[in-house]
Design an enzyme around this catalytic site. Structure first.
Site, PDB file in Angstrom:
ATOM      1  N   SER A 166       0.742   1.517  -0.739  1.00 31.68           N
ATOM      2  CA  SER A 166      -0.046   2.339   0.177  1.00 31.68           C
ATOM      3  C   SER A 166      -0.155   3.738  -0.397  1.00 31.68           C
ATOM      4  O   SER A 166       0.724   4.173  -1.156  1.00 31.68           O
ATOM      5  CB  SER A 166       0.629   2.394   1.555  1.00 31.68           C
ATOM      6  OG  SER A 166       0.030   3.381   2.376  1.00 31.68           O
ATOM      7  N   TYR A 179       7.861   3.222   7.163  1.00 32.92           N
ATOM      8  CA  TYR A 179       6.761   2.599   6.421  1.00 32.92           C
ATOM      9  C   TYR A 179       6.498   3.322   5.106  1.00 32.92           C
ATOM     10  O   TYR A 179       6.311   2.688   4.065  1.00 32.92           O
ATOM     11  CB  TYR A 179       5.504   2.597   7.288  1.00 32.92           C
ATOM     12  CG  TYR A 179       4.340   1.853   6.689  1.00 32.92           C
ATOM     13  CD1 TYR A 179       4.360   0.459   6.581  1.00 32.92           C
ATOM     14  CD2 TYR A 179       3.211   2.526   6.249  1.00 32.92           C
ATOM     15  CE1 TYR A 179       3.287  -0.238   6.042  1.00 32.92           C
ATOM     16  CE2 TYR A 179       2.127   1.835   5.709  1.00 32.92           C
ATOM     17  CZ  TYR A 179       2.171   0.463   5.606  1.00 32.92           C
ATOM     18  OH  TYR A 179       1.110  -0.221   5.062  1.00 32.92           O
TER      19      TYR A 179
END
Length: 283
Positions: A166, A179
């Protein structure tokens, strides 16, 4: 679906974890369109089978398999099914991942007054089990499928592993420390594994998507009236291209990385596809 350029994955077997989700279903369809036989693995077996059905309706070859990327026995069973029905794995796309509210803070910044407000979840209120779940889902959920399926690839020409990181692995976002940390681990693991596997013919790279509208983040980014939320407006103000990505804009990067002719000497990289978000200083 029309591919952005010609690529031939005929006779290749691709395994896509998290394949029942929006982005990974698209990845699976793109690989199938390029000629690969695709196994869609997902915790939700019905979702995996639905994607496989859609691929077959377009003339591709695919199967949907229920699998838990956090359970070795489940993955080994999935491996057995894939091998029997499609053959041994050539391409592994580790797409399973996600976040959890228990690893998320309410606000961007901690203020002293927040400590007296029970409705605000601060850094000190993060649930260790929630953080552990997020880390495991993203990192362990990448490591275990790789252990199971990469054995098929040893010494095979054109073997490729693609991880999904990401853009917040480059610069962590506010509110989601679990995350962000987990995806940073995926990026680091991608580089480590690329070196480790370099003598046995397996290339390892990763795609780091920026902000794409999916079912998972729809409520966070779009309000009940169909307008951008304050969070969306903040994201777009930091995205030089001033828009969210379109899922199909990830396909070109995927196909480039899996095509040995196009990227045969590309190994150990993490490619951000984020409209310039990770490159922008905010000034």
């Amino acid at each position: 679906m029309n591919l952005p350029f010609e690529i031939d994955l005929k006779d290749k077997v691709a395994v896509v974890t998290g394949g029942g989700g929006v982005l990974c279903a698209m990845f699976a369809k793109a690989l199938a369109k390029a000629g690969a036989k695709v196994a869609i693995l997902d915790l939700r077996e019905e979702a995996a089978q639905q994607v496989a059905k859609e691929i077959e309706e377009e003339g591709g070859i695919a199967i949907g398999v229920g699998a838990n990327v956090l359970e070795l026995e489940s993955l080994q069973n999935a491996h057995k099914i894939v091998t029997e029905k499609l053959g041994s794995c050539d391409i592994l796309l580790n797409g399973a991942g996600g976040n959890n509210p228990k690893g998320t803070t309410t606000k961007d910044y901690l203020e002293l007054a927040d400590l007296e407000n029970e409705e605000i979840k601060t850094f000190f209120d993060l649930d260790p089990k929630g953080v552990e779940f997020v880390f495991n889902l993203n990192f362990i959920g990448t490591l275990l499928p790789t252990q199971v399926f990469s054995k098929d690839m040893l010494g095979k020409e054109g073997s490729v592993i693609i991880n999904v990181s990401s853009m917040n692995a480059f610069c962590p976002l506010t509110r989601i420390p679990a995350y962000s940390g987990a995806k940073a681990a995926v990026s680091n693991f991608t580089q480590w594994l690329a070196v480790h596997m370099s003598k046995v013919g397996i290339r390892v790279n990763a795609i780091a998507p920026g902000f794409f509208l999916t079912a998972q983040n729809q409520a966070l980014l779009i309000d009940e009236n169909g307008n951008y939320t304050a969070r969306s407006q903040k994201i777009l103000s930091q995205t030089p291209m001033d828009r969210f990505g379109k899922p199909e804009e990830l396909i070109g990067t995927l196909l480039y990385l899996v095509d040995n002719k196009a990227s045969g000497f590309v190994n150990g990289i993490v490619v951000p596809v984020d409209g310039g978000f990770s490159a922008y200083s905010g000034v």
